[in-house]
Design a protein around this motif. Structure first.
Motif, mmCIF file in Angstrom:
data_model
loop_
_atom_site.group_PDB
_atom_site.id
_atom_site.type_symbol
_atom_site.label_atom_id
_atom_site.label_comp_id
_atom_site.label_asym_id
_atom_site.label_seq_id
_atom_site.Cartn_x
_atom_site.Cartn_y
_atom_site.Cartn_z
ATOM 1 N N ASN A 237 0.857 -0.841 0.352
ATOM 2 C CA ASN A 237 -0.265 -0.038 0.049
ATOM 3 C C ASN A 237 0.943 1.243 -0.272
ATOM 4 O O ASN A 237 1.413 0.920 1.315
ATOM 5 N N LEU A 238 0.905 1.776 -1.072
ATOM 6 C CA LEU A 238 0.983 3.472 -0.964
ATOM 7 C C LEU A 238 -0.052 4.822 -0.681
ATOM 8 O O LEU A 238 -0.452 4.664 -1.005
ATOM 9 N N GLN A 239 1.180 4.517 0.706
ATOM 10 C CA GLN A 239 0.697 5.668 1.325
ATOM 11 C C GLN A 239 1.515 7.650 0.356
ATOM 12 O O GLN A 239 2.371 8.067 1.459
ATOM 13 N N MET A 240 0.330 8.795 -0.116
ATOM 14 C CA MET A 240 1.063 9.308 -0.093
ATOM 15 C C MET A 240 0.348 11.348 1.087
ATOM 16 O O MET A 240 -0.612 10.580 0.728
ATOM 17 N N ALA A 241 1.196 11.375 1.342
ATOM 18 C CA ALA A 241 0.078 13.298 1.944
ATOM 19 C C ALA A 241 0.451 13.668 0.733
ATOM 20 O O ALA A 241 1.587 14.676 0.799
ATOM 21 N N ILE A 242 -0.279 14.827 0.283
ATOM 22 C CA ILE A 242 -0.483 15.830 -0.088
ATOM 23 C C ILE A 242 -0.656 17.204 1.088
ATOM 24 O O ILE A 242 -2.173 16.839 1.139
#
Length: 70
Positions: free
Chosen positions: A58-63
């Motif tokens: 699972n790729l978790q990216m915060a913007i």
């Protein structure tokens, strides 16, 4: 995650996003996740999920809102 798994994930992300500057790097003191960079910029964490003998990531990216203004 071992070096082989990190290399496979990196190659996959580079192909998927058509971007050779993506790097997947082991996290210090963490075995279940890695850091994802584009060049020198940290962009995400990728987590390994090994449930019922099936492995996924699972790729978790915060913007941040302030990043959208650039």
């Amino acid at each position: 995650m071992d070096k082989t798994e990190l290399a496979k994930l990196q190659a996959y992300l580079q192909r998927k996003f058509e971007l050779d500057t993506i790097k997947v790097v082991a996290r210090p003191k963490k075995k279940d996740s890695a850091e994802v960079f584009i060049g020198d910029e940290f962009i995400a964490v990728i987590y390994r999920d090994d449930e019922d003998g099936e492995v996924s990531w699972n790729l978790q990216m915060a913007i941040l809102e302030m990043d959208l203004d650039d």
